[in-house]
Design a protein around this motif. Structure first.
Motif, PDB file in Angstrom:
ATOM      1  N   MET A   1      11.356   9.461   8.822  1.00 42.77           N
ATOM      2  CA  MET A   1      10.175   8.866   9.434  1.00 42.77           C
ATOM      3  C   MET A   1      10.617   7.712  10.339  1.00 42.77           C
ATOM      4  O   MET A   1      11.425   6.879   9.946  1.00 42.77           O
ATOM      5  N   ASP A   2      10.067   7.650  11.524  1.00 43.66           N
ATOM      6  CA  ASP A   2      10.421   6.593  12.468  1.00 43.66           C
ATOM      7  C   ASP A   2       9.854   5.245  11.997  1.00 43.66           C
ATOM      8  O   ASP A   2       8.772   5.176  11.406  1.00 43.66           O
ATOM      9  N   LYS A   3      10.590   4.164  12.290  1.00 45.51           N
ATOM     10  CA  LYS A   3      10.163   2.836  11.838  1.00 45.51           C
ATOM     11  C   LYS A   3       8.813   2.424  12.410  1.00 45.51           C
ATOM     12  O   LYS A   3       8.113   1.571  11.830  1.00 45.51           O
ATOM     13  N   LYS A   4       8.412   3.027  13.552  1.00 48.94           N
ATOM     14  CA  LYS A   4       7.108   2.691  14.122  1.00 48.94           C
ATOM     15  C   LYS A   4       5.977   3.014  13.159  1.00 48.94           C
ATOM     16  O   LYS A   4       4.941   2.346  13.154  1.00 48.94           O
ATOM     17  N   PHE A   5       6.174   4.047  12.348  1.00 49.73           N
ATOM     18  CA  PHE A   5       5.168   4.419  11.346  1.00 49.73           C
ATOM     19  C   PHE A   5       4.961   3.278  10.358  1.00 49.73           C
ATOM     20  O   PHE A   5       3.822   2.907  10.039  1.00 49.73           O
ATOM     21  N   PHE A   6       6.027   2.680   9.878  1.00 52.25           N
ATOM     22  CA  PHE A   6       5.932   1.620   8.880  1.00 52.25           C
ATOM     23  C   PHE A   6       5.437   0.316   9.511  1.00 52.25           C
ATOM     24  O   PHE A   6       4.681  -0.430   8.868  1.00 52.25           O
ATOM     25  N   ILE A   7       5.837   0.055  10.735  1.00 50.36           N
ATOM     26  CA  ILE A   7       5.316  -1.127  11.447  1.00 50.36           C
ATOM     27  C   ILE A   7       3.805  -1.011  11.605  1.00 50.36           C
ATOM     28  O   ILE A   7       3.062  -1.979  11.393  1.00 50.36           O
ATOM     29  N   ARG A   8       3.343   0.175  11.950  1.00 48.90           N
ATOM     30  CA  ARG A   8       1.907   0.415  12.111  1.00 48.90           C
ATOM     31  C   ARG A   8       1.167   0.234  10.787  1.00 48.90           C
ATOM     32  O   ARG A   8       0.080  -0.347  10.757  1.00 48.90           O
ATOM     33  N   ASN A   9       1.762   0.712   9.713  1.00 49.81           N
ATOM     34  CA  ASN A   9       1.121   0.552   8.401  1.00 49.81           C
ATOM     35  C   ASN A   9       0.983  -0.911   8.014  1.00 49.81           C
ATOM     36  O   ASN A   9      -0.051  -1.335   7.477  1.00 49.81           O
ATOM     37  N   ARG A  10       2.029  -1.702   8.302  1.00 50.85           N
ATOM     38  CA  ARG A  10       1.957  -3.125   7.965  1.00 50.85           C
ATOM     39  C   ARG A  10       0.906  -3.836   8.822  1.00 50.85           C
ATOM     40  O   ARG A  10       0.198  -4.725   8.334  1.00 50.85           O
ATOM     41  N   SER A  11       0.805  -3.439  10.062  1.00 54.45           N
ATOM     42  CA  SER A  11      -0.208  -4.060  10.934  1.00 54.45           C
ATOM     43  C   SER A  11      -1.611  -3.831  10.394  1.00 54.45           C
ATOM     44  O   SER A  11      -2.458  -4.744  10.417  1.00 54.45           O
ATOM     45  N   LYS A  12      -1.868  -2.630   9.901  1.00 50.61           N
ATOM     46  CA  LYS A  12      -3.182  -2.338   9.313  1.00 50.61           C
ATOM     47  C   LYS A  12      -3.409  -3.184   8.065  1.00 50.61           C
ATOM     48  O   LYS A  12      -4.521  -3.668   7.828  1.00 50.61           O
ATOM     49  N   LEU A  13      -2.348  -3.359   7.283  1.00 47.19           N
ATOM     50  CA  LEU A  13      -2.475  -4.166   6.075  1.00 47.19           C
ATOM     51  C   LEU A  13      -2.800  -5.614   6.420  1.00 47.19           C
ATOM     52  O   LEU A  13      -3.679  -6.231   5.794  1.00 47.19           O
ATOM     53  N   TYR A  14      -2.109  -6.173   7.397  1.00 51.67           N
ATOM     54  CA  TYR A  14      -2.292  -7.585   7.743  1.00 51.67           C
ATOM     55  C   TYR A  14      -3.723  -7.876   8.181  1.00 51.67           C
ATOM     56  O   TYR A  14      -4.218  -8.995   8.003  1.00 51.67           O
ATOM     57  N   GLU A  15      -4.397  -6.888   8.747  1.00 45.84           N
ATOM     58  CA  GLU A  15      -5.784  -7.080   9.171  1.00 45.84           C
ATOM     59  C   GLU A  15      -6.700  -7.349   7.985  1.00 45.84           C
ATOM     60  O   GLU A  15      -7.772  -7.938   8.148  1.00 45.84           O
ATOM     61  N   THR A  16      -6.284  -6.922   6.801  1.00 49.79           N
ATOM     62  CA  THR A  16      -7.119  -7.102   5.606  1.00 49.79           C
ATOM     63  C   THR A  16      -6.824  -8.401   4.859  1.00 49.79           C
ATOM     64  O   THR A  16      -7.560  -8.749   3.936  1.00 49.79           O
ATOM     65  N   LEU A  17      -5.769  -9.119   5.233  1.00 53.58           N
ATOM     66  CA  LEU A  17      -5.317 -10.274   4.464  1.00 53.58           C
ATOM     67  C   LEU A  17      -5.951 -11.573   4.965  1.00 53.58           C
ATOM     68  O   LEU A  17      -6.173 -11.757   6.160  1.00 53.58           O
ATOM     69  N   GLU A  18      -6.180 -12.474   4.023  1.00 56.25           N
ATOM     70  CA  GLU A  18      -6.654 -13.806   4.370  1.00 56.25           C
ATOM     71  C   GLU A  18      -5.516 -14.605   5.006  1.00 56.25           C
ATOM     72  O   GLU A  18      -4.333 -14.339   4.776  1.00 56.25           O
ATOM     73  N   ASP A  19      -5.907 -15.609   5.821  1.00 54.39           N
ATOM     74  CA  ASP A  19      -4.911 -16.533   6.358  1.00 54.39           C
ATOM     75  C   ASP A  19      -4.409 -17.424   5.215  1.00 54.39           C
ATOM     76  O   ASP A  19      -5.015 -17.500   4.141  1.00 54.39           O
ATOM     77  N   GLN A  20      -3.301 -18.101   5.467  1.00 47.29           N
ATOM     78  CA  GLN A  20      -2.646 -18.935   4.456  1.00 47.29           C
ATOM     79  C   GLN A  20      -2.321 -18.102   3.202  1.00 47.29           C
ATOM     80  O   GLN A  20      -2.620 -18.478   2.073  1.00 47.29           O
ATOM     81  N   SER A  21      -1.681 -16.961   3.449  1.00 47.89           N
ATOM     82  CA  SER A  21      -1.388 -16.049   2.341  1.00 47.89           C
ATOM     83  C   SER A  21       0.068 -15.617   2.362  1.00 47.89           C
ATOM     84  O   SER A  21       0.711 -15.561   3.411  1.00 47.89           O
ATOM     85  N   LEU A  22       0.564 -15.316   1.166  1.00 41.92           N
ATOM     86  CA  LEU A  22       1.903 -14.783   0.994  1.00 41.92           C
ATOM     87  C   LEU A  22       1.777 -13.423   0.304  1.00 41.92           C
ATOM     88  O   LEU A  22       1.060 -13.283  -0.685  1.00 41.92           O
ATOM     89  N   THR A  23       2.466 -12.431   0.864  1.00 43.60           N
ATOM     90  CA  THR A  23       2.455 -11.071   0.306  1.00 43.60           C
ATOM     91  C   THR A  23       3.850 -10.728  -0.175  1.00 43.60           C
ATOM     92  O   THR A  23       4.833 -10.990   0.527  1.00 43.60           O
ATOM     93  N   ILE A  24       3.937 -10.121  -1.368  1.00 40.56           N
ATOM     94  CA  ILE A  24       5.238  -9.715  -1.891  1.00 40.56           C
ATOM     95  C   ILE A  24       5.139  -8.292  -2.443  1.00 40.56           C
ATOM     96  O   ILE A  24       4.182  -7.949  -3.139  1.00 40.56           O
ATOM     97  N   LEU A  25       6.118  -7.457  -2.086  1.00 41.88           N
ATOM     98  CA  LEU A  25       6.179  -6.070  -2.540  1.00 41.88           C
ATOM     99  C   LEU A  25       7.581  -5.776  -3.059  1.00 41.88           C
ATOM    100  O   LEU A  25       8.568  -6.226  -2.475  1.00 41.88           O
ATOM    101  N   PHE A  26       7.661  -4.992  -4.124  1.00 40.97           N
ATOM    102  CA  PHE A  26       8.932  -4.689  -4.779  1.00 40.97           C
ATOM    103  C   PHE A  26       9.215  -3.190  -4.715  1.00 40.97           C
ATOM    104  O   PHE A  26       8.335  -2.373  -5.014  1.00 40.97           O
ATOM    105  N   ALA A  27      10.457  -2.842  -4.405  1.00 38.33           N
ATOM    106  CA  ALA A  27      10.864  -1.433  -4.425  1.00 38.33           C
ATOM    107  C   ALA A  27      10.956  -0.907  -5.843  1.00 38.33           C
ATOM    108  O   ALA A  27      10.748   0.285  -6.092  1.00 38.33           O
ATOM    109  N   GLY A  28      11.266  -1.787  -6.797  1.00 42.08           N
ATOM    110  CA  GLY A  28      11.484  -1.383  -8.179  1.00 42.08           C
ATOM    111  C   GLY A  28      12.936  -1.020  -8.419  1.00 42.08           C
ATOM    112  O   GLY A  28      13.786  -1.119  -7.525  1.00 42.08           O
ATOM    113  N   GLU A  29      13.230  -0.579  -9.633  1.00 42.21           N
ATOM    114  CA  GLU A  29      14.578  -0.125  -9.957  1.00 42.21           C
ATOM    115  C   GLU A  29      14.504   0.933 -11.047  1.00 42.21           C
ATOM    116  O   GLU A  29      13.475   1.099 -11.705  1.00 42.21           O
TER     117      GLU A  29
END
Length: 420
Positions: free
Chosen positions: A1-29
């Motif tokens: 999958m091209d990285k543009k796909f993931f950049i686009r997904n993050r952009s959609k996510l950021y539209e839903t987030l409040e300002d003054q916010s920190l987001t953290i995601l884990f790949a797991g193990e």
């Protein structure tokens, strides 16, 4: 999958987030299995959907402040000695190319990075993927992080990103649809190989091996889920997966299986007679399920409520079973049909999202899998396709298999040398 796909997904996510916010995601193990063995590692699917990273222990952090977003990926420090044993870990350049995240840091700097963020700014919101199934499930890294952060910074509002990302995943992009279509095609090829090699007296796991061979020969390393290959009575058990029985002469064989192609899943259910010929009773039951499958498919289009598909299935199967005398009243249908006719399909086989409470929209991919299970007759029939909701209707992504009684019998007579 091209990285543009993931950049686009993050952009959609950021539209839903409040300002003054920190987001953290884990790949797991990988989870520990026993002694020095671990279970295979599979990246958290929401993490993959946002980053394109498939390695364990990677962490993604995004800060949204004054409506601007900064992104950082934290990867493991290279260890030449461990690389001799297990292979190289992802490099900063590889991480940038996969994700489109420019700022790459080492994982051992994560704690100091988080402290510096809270020391230098006033954050009001923390977002994390807080998926959990029940109280008994072990806490995930995101849940532990959120709990610790809530204690250390009690003024933070903690938000669960799991339903947000899940809803974003419901509608598939063209790239995702192509991968799902390919997964379905490979799955169908594996089924054809089973049909071409089946014969009475084979063990279920022998039949399964013919499916596995096709997938492995196409470079498929993972399955969508543990293969169900159930003969006779075993086909009446919905999630039977031991695959240790014997397909006796006269048995139907029920398959429910799928290839996973670049993390996207095929999911097909298929039923056939191991000796190449349906009995009259088997034909009757099979024909009911096939006609139901095709009528459900015709109803797939934008605007249709997801639950309407199952309601129709219940009405259809009830009428047909009353006609043949298998049931005497509608309430008895549940003895022979007891699951839902559909689920969403994507990065997870039973894909995420609030799709059951909304109407279908273009870009959704769902399954269509009516079935009938008659234990007292050792007859189990399920027929499943993967279906894309288009702008004006549907596209079956798993078409091309022999599906009618005549098509299946003709295919096996022509291609199966064991039965000639």
């Amino acid at each position: 999958m091209d990285k543009k796909f993931f950049i686009r997904n993050r952009s959609k996510l950021y539209e839903t987030l409040e300002d003054q916010s920190l987001t953290i995601l884990f790949a797991g193990e990988a989870a520990h299995q026993s002694a020095d063995e671990s279970y295979p590692f599979y990246p958290n699917r929401n993490f993959y959907y946002m980053t394109g990273i498939t390695e364990p222990k990677v962490v993604f952090v995004a800060a949204k402040f004054n409506e601007e977003v900064s992104e950082t990926l934290f990867i493991q420090r290279a260890d030449p000695w461990m690389a001799r044993w297990y292979g190289e870990t992802i490099t900063p350049d590889e991480a940038r190319e996969a994700s489109g995240v420019e700022n790459i840091e080492l994982l051992d700097k994560l704690d100091s990075f988080i402290r510096s963020q809270f020391d230098g700014r006033v954050y009001r919101h923390l977002y994390a993927d807080l998926e959990t199934k029940s109280w008994e499930y072990p806490a995930r890294p995101a849940n532990k992080f959120a709990a610790d952060a809530a204690v250390t910074y009690p003024y933070l509002s903690v938000h669960n990103l799991y339903p947000v990302i899940s809803d974003l995943r419901v509608v598939k992009s063209p790239e995702e649809i192509d991968l799902l279509r390919r997964a379905g095609q490979i799955t169908a090829d594996g089924i054809r190989n089973v049909l071409a090699n089946a014969k009475p007296g084979m063990k279920e796991y022998e039949l399964e091996a013919y499916f596995n061979f096709v997938l492995k020969s196409r470079g498929i390393t993972e399955f969508a889920f543990p293969t169900i290959l159930a003969s006779g009575y075993n086909g009446t058990v919905l999630h039977y997966s031991a695959n240790t029985g014997t397909a006796a002469d006269g048995n139907l064989v029920l398959l429910d299986l799928g290839a996973q192609y670049q993390y996207y899943n095929g999911d097909i259910s298929y039923t056939f007679p191991v000796n190449g010929k349906f009995t009259d009773r088997q034909k009757t039951i099979y024909d009911i399920v096939l006609r139901c499958n095709r009528e459900v498919t015709k109803r797939v289009k934008p605007g249709i409520a997801f639950e309407d598909l199952n309601d129709f299935t219940i009405r259809f199967l009830t009428e047909e079973l009353l006609k043949i005398g298998l049931i005497q009243k509608a309430e008895e249908l549940r003895k022979y049909y007891f699951h839902h006719v559909s689920h969403s399909l994507g990065l997870d086989t039973h894909d995420v999202g609030n799709y059951r409470d909304i109407n279908l929209v273009p870009g959704e991919v769902i399954t269509n899998e009516p079935g009938l299970y008659i234990p007292e007759e050792s007859i189990g029939v399920r027929i499943e396709d993967d279906v894309l909701v288009t702008e004006d209707g549907y596209e079956v992504l798993t078409g091309g298999l022999p599906r009618t009684v005549d098509e299946i019998e003709s295919y096996m007579a022509e291609h199966n040398k064991n039965l000639q």
